[in-house]
Design an enzyme around this catalytic site. Structure first.
Site, mmCIF file in Angstrom:
data_model
loop_
_atom_site.group_PDB
_atom_site.id
_atom_site.type_symbol
_atom_site.label_atom_id
_atom_site.label_comp_id
_atom_site.label_asym_id
_atom_site.label_seq_id
_atom_site.Cartn_x
_atom_site.Cartn_y
_atom_site.Cartn_z
ATOM 1 N N TYR A 181 17.299 30.762 4.248
ATOM 2 C CA TYR A 181 17.625 32.186 4.178
ATOM 3 C C TYR A 181 18.483 32.595 5.370
ATOM 4 C CZ TYR A 181 14.070 33.266 7.761
ATOM 5 O OH TYR A 181 13.352 33.335 8.921
ATOM 6 N N CYS A 182 19.264 33.659 5.160
ATOM 7 C CA CYS A 182 20.032 34.240 6.249
ATOM 8 C C CYS A 182 19.682 35.721 6.332
ATOM 9 C CB CYS A 182 21.520 33.959 6.124
ATOM 10 S SG CYS A 182 22.255 34.238 4.499
ATOM 11 N N GLN A 183 20.617 36.589 6.708
ATOM 12 C CA GLN A 183 20.223 37.951 7.016
ATOM 13 C C GLN A 183 20.128 38.870 5.804
ATOM 14 O OE1 GLN A 183 19.178 39.204 10.040
ATOM 15 N NE2 GLN A 183 18.681 41.015 8.843
ATOM 16 N N CYS A 187 24.781 37.868 2.412
ATOM 17 C CA CYS A 187 25.112 36.866 3.431
ATOM 18 C C CYS A 187 25.446 35.531 2.753
ATOM 19 C CB CYS A 187 23.927 36.699 4.380
ATOM 20 S SG CYS A 187 24.159 35.420 5.614
ATOM 21 N N ILE A 211 16.415 37.845 4.667
ATOM 22 C CA ILE A 211 15.279 38.473 5.334
ATOM 23 C C ILE A 211 15.311 39.984 5.173
ATOM 24 C CG2 ILE A 211 16.414 38.635 7.585
ATOM 25 C CD1 ILE A 211 13.661 37.987 8.846
#
Length: 223
Positions: A181-183, A187, A211
């Site tokens: 996962y990223c932001q 993303c 997230i």
């Protein structure tokens, strides 16, 4: 009220005019991007400008418009001015706006598909992942920067910044599925990293919405 003839048309005009201030404040791609970025927490103008890829002067002007609508607030820390979302309801507003737009606008779904190309990656949703945290068959990997990881991350996640992933491929545990996962919801890092893992025969899926969407849906993060 003479400069607003529409106020005489129905008694609730002033009420709706005030509500429309919020609509006007979010009616800008740059301002929506800044609100998404502020989901990470406080940031100064320079940091937001760099992350958004927008000139500093323009970023400052857009933040002032968001502040005028009470969607963001700020505080001084020494010589720096730090901006943050005015409250959790602002995050909920952006989430609702994005969700409705994704549901109703085919052009947006096409744009997201072109940007992320996740159709073949089988993204996992926050609802699907939450009960599986702690499952020994998966490993949750945060591909953001170490600084972002330190601000807050999914429970049990391991920090593997995107720039380091290729050099750390040999350390990926065999027989476990990687959830990367990223932001934010748009993303590109986690889909990119999942493709890299697939190219090395590592089972992996991206977390849909990153997230940001995880937190917006009330799931916990670790500091």
């Amino acid at each position: 009220m003479q400069d607003r003839p529409e106020a005489h048309r129905f008694p609730e005009s002033e009420v709706y005019r005030q509500i429309a201030r919020i609509g006007k404040a979010v009616a800008s791609p740059i301002r929506l991007r800044l609100l998404d970025l502020l989901e990470k927490g406080e940031s100064d103008v320079e940091g937001l400008a760099a992350s958004a890829g927008v000139p500093l002067k323009n970023t400052s002007a857009q933040l002032q418009q968001l502040r005028a609508a009470n969607l963001v607030t700020n505080r001084r820390e020494g010589t720096r001015i730090l901006y943050r979302l005015a409250g959790p309801e602002v995050s909920a507003l952006v989430h609702t706006l994005e969700s409705v737009a994704e549901l109703r606008l085919a052009d947006l779904r096409t744009a997201i598909g072109d940007l992320l190309g996740e159709d073949d990656l089988q993204p996992i949703t926050a609802e699907e992942l939450s009960p599986r945290l702690g499952d020994p068959d998966i490993m949750v990997v945060d591909v953001r920067s170490a600084a972002d990881f330190a601000r807050g991350h999914l429970p049990g996640a391991v920090s593997v910044p995107a720039a380091e992933l290729e050099s750390r491929l040999d350390a990926m545990p065999a027989g476990r599925e990687i959830i990367a996962y990223c932001q934010g919801p748009y993303c590109v890092l986690s889909p990119r990293m999942v493709r890299l893992l697939h190219a090395h025969d590592v089972a992996a899926r991206p977390l849909s919405g990153g997230i940001t969407r995880w937190q917006r849906q009330g799931h916990p993060v670790e500091p």
